[in-house]
Every structure is written in structure tokens, then in C-alpha cells.
Design a protein around this motif. Structure first.
Motif, PDB file in Angstrom:
ATOM      1  N   ALA A 254      16.490   5.801 -34.070  1.00 50.84           N
ATOM      2  CA  ALA A 254      17.507   6.721 -34.591  1.00 50.84           C
ATOM      3  C   ALA A 254      18.874   6.426 -33.987  1.00 50.84           C
ATOM      4  CB  ALA A 254      17.100   8.169 -34.293  1.00 50.84           C
ATOM      5  N   ARG A 255      18.923   6.212 -32.674  1.00 51.41           N
ATOM      6  CA  ARG A 255      20.208   5.934 -32.024  1.00 51.41           C
ATOM      7  C   ARG A 255      20.801   4.611 -32.500  1.00 51.41           C
ATOM      8  NH1 ARG A 255      23.236   9.470 -31.095  1.00 51.41           N
ATOM      9  NH2 ARG A 255      24.519   7.781 -30.229  1.00 51.41           N
ATOM     10  N   THR A 256      19.966   3.606 -32.699  1.00 53.84           N
ATOM     11  CA  THR A 256      20.452   2.306 -33.182  1.00 53.84           C
ATOM     12  C   THR A 256      21.018   2.429 -34.587  1.00 53.84           C
ATOM     13  OG1 THR A 256      18.771   1.177 -31.853  1.00 53.84           O
ATOM     14  CG2 THR A 256      19.818  -0.092 -33.608  1.00 53.84           C
ATOM     15  N   LEU A 257      20.308   3.165 -35.442  1.00 57.97           N
ATOM     16  CA  LEU A 257      20.775   3.337 -36.816  1.00 57.97           C
ATOM     17  C   LEU A 257      22.064   4.151 -36.854  1.00 57.97           C
ATOM     18  CD1 LEU A 257      20.103   2.663 -39.725  1.00 57.97           C
ATOM     19  CD2 LEU A 257      18.723   4.746 -39.851  1.00 57.97           C
ATOM     20  N   ILE A 258      22.165   5.169 -36.021  1.00 56.44           N
ATOM     21  CA  ILE A 258      23.396   5.962 -35.938  1.00 56.44           C
ATOM     22  C   ILE A 258      24.566   5.085 -35.519  1.00 56.44           C
ATOM     23  CG2 ILE A 258      24.564   7.792 -34.638  1.00 56.44           C
ATOM     24  CD1 ILE A 258      21.851   9.255 -34.544  1.00 56.44           C
ATOM     25  N   SER A 259      24.348   4.224 -34.529  1.00 63.55           N
ATOM     26  CA  SER A 259      25.414   3.310 -34.065  1.00 63.55           C
ATOM     27  C   SER A 259      25.851   2.370 -35.175  1.00 63.55           C
ATOM     28  CB  SER A 259      24.922   2.505 -32.859  1.00 63.55           C
ATOM     29  OG  SER A 259      24.607   3.362 -31.777  1.00 63.55           O
TER      30      SER A 259
END
Length: 270
Positions: A254-259
Motif C-alpha cells: 500500500a505504501r509503495t503504491l501510494i508513493s
């Protein structure tokens, strides 16, 4: 995972659809939990009279199933839609909720280890409250029976705890056929019997205490569970680590996709 250096930042399809696949499993599991819970409530007539839940002294296991189902359904839905639509709000909600659950589990585990006496007292109260409602809810009854049979125990601290139940109470005011007895799940199984004798616990507590262990389990379930945990500590630790790794993996995706999405919106370059 490799990123190709295009002139503009791009959202990784690998992370996007991996996160979607990760969440679709939890979403479908949530649907199953909700379906089973609502079906169980409909069979017991709770859907037509929700006050049955509040009138129960103990806890209805179906409530736990529905709570787990709601959480899994909500998080799975947010993760799936957030990944497909590249919606930062839904992704942040999903990520934040997983982080909160992760630290909540960690805090509960640490506090349970540090305050073992308090946990033991709370479990005793919980078990005794559910003994009171043993005959009031079939799912609660099955849960207690399964716990007692699996751990070869009876009551929270022993068979005397069943005096808390109106049907098994030994007082003179009770006219129940089960008076001074225990549930069949407290009985020592007879290998020769192929059919379960549900009346094996009748009148057993009218006998001398020294003879109880010939026909029923005399060990309390708290003591049994305290003995079970050290014997299965590696299994418990393995399950906890596996769940933690799954949660960390979901947070990472999730954090990677948000970035990626934020980089695209900001016009940054890789």
C-alpha cells in the motif's frame, strides 16, 4: 521489482495488481464470514429480534464472526478499490487500519505477557459468565463443549463452577434433571462407546469428590489452557509471525503504491 525510467513517473502495475490480489482474498473471506454469521442469526431468529443478543449474559460467538467479517470486508473493499482506482484516500485508510491492527495485536500480546494474573482473572470471569448462559444459546453451548472436550477440562477452575448455571445448580430450589451434574463435554470418553452419551454427567456431583475423576474431568479449563500454551508455544509463535508478515507485506504494498501515485500526480521522475 524493476522500474523503467520513462520520461514521466508511472504507477507500477505489479504492485497495483499484487495489492488487488492480496485484498480480494480478504474481501471474499469477509463475505464468507458475514454470510455464515447472518445465516446463523437467521437460524436462531435473531434477525427478527435483535434484543436476543443483548439479553444473553454471555457472548454470542456469531457476534465475533460478524465483527471479523465486517473488518475483513471493509479493509478488503478499500484495498481492492483503492488499488484499481489508484485512490490515495482509500489506500491510506487501508494502510492506516492495518498498521493500527498490527500495533494493537502487538500491544495485546505484550500486555498479556506482563499482566498474566489480570488476564487469568478476566478469562475466569468471561468463562463463568458464559457458563451462566450455557443453555441460552446453541452456538455458545457448542463453543464451551468444544473447549472442554479439546482440553479435557470442566468449568473455569473445576466442575463446581457449573453451580453458576441454573440447570446444573445443586441448590434445593432447582428441579432440573441436570441438577448437580455437568455437561457431557466434561465426561471422560469411553472408547467402547460409539454414540455420545449426552446424559453421562447427570448427578455426577452428588458422588464423593474423590470419585469424580473416574467419570469426569476435574481440571479447570484455565489450568488446562495454561498447560497447553507452553506445549504449543512454537505453533502459537509461528501463527503470530505469519499473520504479522502478511500485515507488513500489505502495508509495504500500500505504501509503495501510494508513493507511486503521489509521484505521478506531482510530476516527479524516477
Amino acid at each position: 521489482m524493476h522500474y523503467y525510467r520513462y520520461s514521466n513517473a508511472e504507477v507500477s502495475c505489479w504492485y497495483k495488481y499484487l495489492l488487488f490480489s492480496y485484498n480480494i482474498v480478504f474481501w471474499l473471506a469477509g463475505v464468507v464470514f458475514l454470510g455464515v454469521g447472518l445465516w446463523a442469526w437467521s437460524e436462531k431468529g435473531v434477525l427478527s429480534d435483535l434484543t436476543k443478543v443483548t439479553r444473553l449474559h454471555g457472548i454470542d460467538p456469531v457476534v465475533l464472526i460478524l465483527m471479523v467479517g465486517v473488518v475483513m470486508f471493509t479493509l478488503g473493499f478499500a484495498g481492492c478499490v483503492g488499488a484499481l482506482r489508484e485512490n490515495i484516500c482509500l489506500l491510506k485508510f487501508f494502510c492506516g487500519a492495518i498498521v493500527f491492527i498490527f500495533f494493537l495485536e502487538l500491544a495485546v500480546a505484550v500486555l498479556a505477557f506482563l499482566f498474566q494474573d489480570w488476564v487469568r482473572d478476566r478469562f475466569r470471569e468471561f468463562f463463568q459468565n458464559n457458563i451462566i448462559s450455557y443453555r441460552d444459546d446453541i452456538d455458545l453451548q457448542n463453543l464451551i463443549d468444544s473447549l472442554q472436550k479439546a482440553n479435557q477440562c470442566c468449568g473455569a477452575h473445576g466442575p463446581e463452577d457449573w453451580d453458576l448455571n441454573a440447570y446444573f445448580n445443586c441448590s434445593g430450589s432447582s428441579y432440573s434433571r441436570e441438577k448437580c451434574g455437568v455437561p457431557f463435554s466434561c465426561c471422560v470418553p469411553d472408547p467402547a462407546q460409539k454414540v455420545i452419551n449426552t446424559q453421562c454427567g447427570y448427578d455426577v456431583r452428588t458422588q464423593l469428590k474423590s470419585k469424580w475423576d473416574e467419570s469426569i474431568f476435574t481440571k479447570g479449563c484455565i489450568q488446562a489452557l495454561e498447560g497447553w500454551l507452553p506445549r504449543n508455544i512454537y505453533i502459537v509463535a509461528g501463527i503470530f509471525i505469519a499473520i504479522s508478515l502478511l500485515q507488513i507485506f500489505g502495508i509495504f504494498l500500500a505504501r509503495t503504491l501510494i508513493s507511486d501515485i503521489e509521484a505521478v500526480k506531482a510530476g516527479h521522475h524516477f
